[in-house]
Write a protein that holds these residues in place. Structure first.
Motif, PDB file in Angstrom:
ATOM      1  N   THR A 107       4.263  -6.530   4.519  1.00 13.69           N
ATOM      2  CA  THR A 107       5.564  -6.325   3.523  1.00 13.69           C
ATOM      3  C   THR A 107       4.378  -5.616   1.745  1.00 13.69           C
ATOM      4  O   THR A 107       5.381  -4.836   1.281  1.00 13.69           O
ATOM      5  CB  THR A 107       6.396  -7.247   3.113  1.00 13.69           C
ATOM      6  N   LEU A 108       3.475  -6.607   1.998  1.00 13.81           N
ATOM      7  CA  LEU A 108       3.023  -6.454   0.582  1.00 13.81           C
ATOM      8  C   LEU A 108       2.321  -4.869   0.655  1.00 13.81           C
ATOM      9  O   LEU A 108       2.290  -4.793  -0.361  1.00 13.81           O
ATOM     10  CB  LEU A 108       2.266  -8.107   0.369  1.00 13.81           C
ATOM     11  N   SER A 109       1.568  -4.472   1.607  1.00 11.01           N
ATOM     12  CA  SER A 109       1.057  -3.651   1.858  1.00 11.01           C
ATOM     13  C   SER A 109       1.531  -2.630   1.411  1.00 11.01           C
ATOM     14  O   SER A 109       1.583  -1.393   0.360  1.00 11.01           O
ATOM     15  CB  SER A 109       0.111  -3.957   2.585  1.00 11.01           C
ATOM     16  N   ALA A 110       3.297  -2.497   2.023  1.00 12.98           N
ATOM     17  CA  ALA A 110       4.207  -1.478   2.214  1.00 12.98           C
ATOM     18  C   ALA A 110       4.511  -0.726   0.137  1.00 12.98           C
ATOM     19  O   ALA A 110       5.298  -0.403  -0.383  1.00 12.98           O
ATOM     20  CB  ALA A 110       5.836  -1.643   2.454  1.00 12.98           C
ATOM     21  N   PHE A 111       5.276  -2.920  -0.684  1.00 13.87           N
ATOM     22  CA  PHE A 111       5.360  -2.429  -1.218  1.00 13.87           C
ATOM     23  C   PHE A 111       4.368  -1.944  -2.310  1.00 13.87           C
ATOM     24  O   PHE A 111       4.758  -1.408  -3.471  1.00 13.87           O
ATOM     25  CB  PHE A 111       5.433  -3.882  -2.042  1.00 13.87           C
ATOM     26  N   LEU A 112       2.602  -2.565  -2.139  1.00 18.39           N
ATOM     27  CA  LEU A 112       1.814  -1.662  -3.650  1.00 18.39           C
ATOM     28  C   LEU A 112       1.782  -0.476  -3.042  1.00 18.39           C
ATOM     29  O   LEU A 112       1.319   0.173  -4.044  1.00 18.39           O
ATOM     30  CB  LEU A 112       0.835  -2.444  -2.694  1.00 18.39           C
ATOM     31  N   LEU A 113       1.557   0.133  -1.674  1.00 19.26           N
ATOM     32  CA  LEU A 113       1.469   1.445  -1.824  1.00 19.26           C
ATOM     33  C   LEU A 113       3.284   2.346  -2.433  1.00 19.26           C
ATOM     34  O   LEU A 113       2.766   3.601  -2.791  1.00 19.26           O
ATOM     35  CB  LEU A 113       1.974   1.713   0.145  1.00 19.26           C
ATOM     36  N   SER A 114       4.115   2.016  -2.128  1.00 22.93           N
ATOM     37  CA  SER A 114       5.813   2.242  -2.549  1.00 22.93           C
ATOM     38  C   SER A 114       5.506   2.019  -3.833  1.00 22.93           C
ATOM     39  O   SER A 114       5.316   3.111  -4.632  1.00 22.93           O
ATOM     40  CB  SER A 114       6.431   1.417  -2.241  1.00 22.93           C
ATOM     41  N   SER A 115       4.950   1.020  -4.804  1.00 23.59           N
ATOM     42  CA  SER A 115       4.489   1.585  -5.963  1.00 23.59           C
ATOM     43  C   SER A 115       3.524   1.919  -7.333  1.00 23.59           C
ATOM     44  O   SER A 115       3.751   3.282  -7.769  1.00 23.59           O
ATOM     45  CB  SER A 115       4.413  -0.180  -6.966  1.00 23.59           C
ATOM     46  N   TRP A 116       2.660   2.993  -6.245  1.00 26.17           N
ATOM     47  CA  TRP A 116       1.713   3.414  -6.485  1.00 26.17           C
ATOM     48  C   TRP A 116       2.078   4.770  -6.052  1.00 26.17           C
ATOM     49  O   TRP A 116       1.816   5.365  -7.096  1.00 26.17           O
ATOM     50  CB  TRP A 116       0.392   3.088  -5.879  1.00 26.17           C
ATOM     51  N   LEU A 117       2.928   5.023  -5.146  1.00 25.55           N
ATOM     52  CA  LEU A 117       3.033   6.712  -4.868  1.00 25.55           C
ATOM     53  C   LEU A 117       4.283   7.013  -5.728  1.00 25.55           C
ATOM     54  O   LEU A 117       3.948   7.312  -6.317  1.00 25.55           O
ATOM     55  CB  LEU A 117       3.787   6.897  -3.390  1.00 25.55           C
ATOM     56  N   ASN A 118       5.326   6.168  -6.388  1.00 30.09           N
ATOM     57  CA  ASN A 118       6.304   6.052  -7.305  1.00 30.09           C
ATOM     58  C   ASN A 118       5.846   6.686  -8.287  1.00 30.09           C
ATOM     59  O   ASN A 118       5.759   7.177  -9.461  1.00 30.09           O
ATOM     60  CB  ASN A 118       7.273   5.163  -6.824  1.00 30.09           C
ATOM     61  N   TRP A 119       4.910   5.734  -9.044  1.00 33.45           N
ATOM     62  CA  TRP A 119       3.647   6.029  -9.886  1.00 33.45           C
ATOM     63  C   TRP A 119       3.264   6.827 -10.431  1.00 33.45           C
ATOM     64  O   TRP A 119       3.161   8.159 -11.373  1.00 33.45           O
ATOM     65  CB  TRP A 119       2.988   4.620 -10.203  1.00 33.45           C
ATOM     66  N   ARG A 120       3.150   7.247  -9.300  1.00 33.59           N
ATOM     67  CA  ARG A 120       2.263   8.795  -8.886  1.00 33.59           C
ATOM     68  C   ARG A 120       2.864   9.903  -9.445  1.00 33.59           C
ATOM     69  O   ARG A 120       2.766  11.491 -10.163  1.00 33.59           O
ATOM     70  CB  ARG A 120       1.290   8.899  -7.429  1.00 33.59           C
ATOM     71  N   ASP A 121       3.998   9.827  -8.235  1.00 35.47           N
ATOM     72  CA  ASP A 121       4.908  11.201  -8.297  1.00 35.47           C
ATOM     73  C   ASP A 121       6.274  10.983  -9.381  1.00 35.47           C
ATOM     74  O   ASP A 121       6.146  11.961 -10.527  1.00 35.47           O
ATOM     75  CB  ASP A 121       6.532  10.776  -7.775  1.00 35.47           C
ATOM     76  N   SER A 122       6.090   9.807 -10.548  1.00 34.74           N
ATOM     77  CA  SER A 122       6.593  10.125 -12.054  1.00 34.74           C
ATOM     78  C   SER A 122       5.987  10.802 -12.768  1.00 34.74           C
ATOM     79  O   SER A 122       5.880  10.995 -13.635  1.00 34.74           O
ATOM     80  CB  SER A 122       6.972   8.618 -12.426  1.00 34.74           C
TER      81      SER A 122
END
Length: 120
Positions: free
Chosen positions: A104-119
């Motif tokens: 769960t934490l891995s998915a959260f960190l990955l999602s946070s990074w990808l959302n930041w990168r996409d923005s």
């Protein structure tokens, strides 16, 4: 009616678990994923501070339905319940909890990074 609710919660809860694990993978679902996984973590650690670490309102409601249906010896964790049912093995709670939090934490960190990168 209780049986229908049990099926509903099983489908809903399993769907949310799968989305929390995989929803980051598609650009179109990343914002929703970050919202859902953040709410999940907020529940586990925010509400968990009051109701017990890892608290999930969906599990709480689902277990109420299962108890009304006569099911007993339910674990605290839906993930443990699902793992036990799918494999036929009684997994140690500590192992399931550790694997759950790591993924769960891995998915959260990955999602946070990808959302930041996409923005950007």
């Amino acid at each position: 009616m209780l049986t229908a609710l049990d099926y509903f919660f099983t489908i809903l809860h399993t769907g949310v678990v799968m989305f929390c694990l995989m929803g980051w993978a598609w650009k179109g679902t990343r914002r929703y994923h970050l919202l859902i996984i953040s709410l999940t973590l907020l529940s586990w650690f925010g509400l968990g501070a009051v109701y017990g670490w890892g608290y999930c309102p969906s599990t709480d409601l689902h277990w109420h339905v299962k108890r009304e249906l006569g099911e007993t010896d339910l674990p605290i964790s839906y993930i443990k319940y699902l793992a036990d049912k799918l494999t036929g093995v009684k997994w140690p709670s500590s192992f399931v909890d550790t694997v759950t939090i790591v993924f769960t934490l891995s998915a959260f960190l990955l999602s946070s990074w990808l959302n930041w990168r996409d923005s950007r």
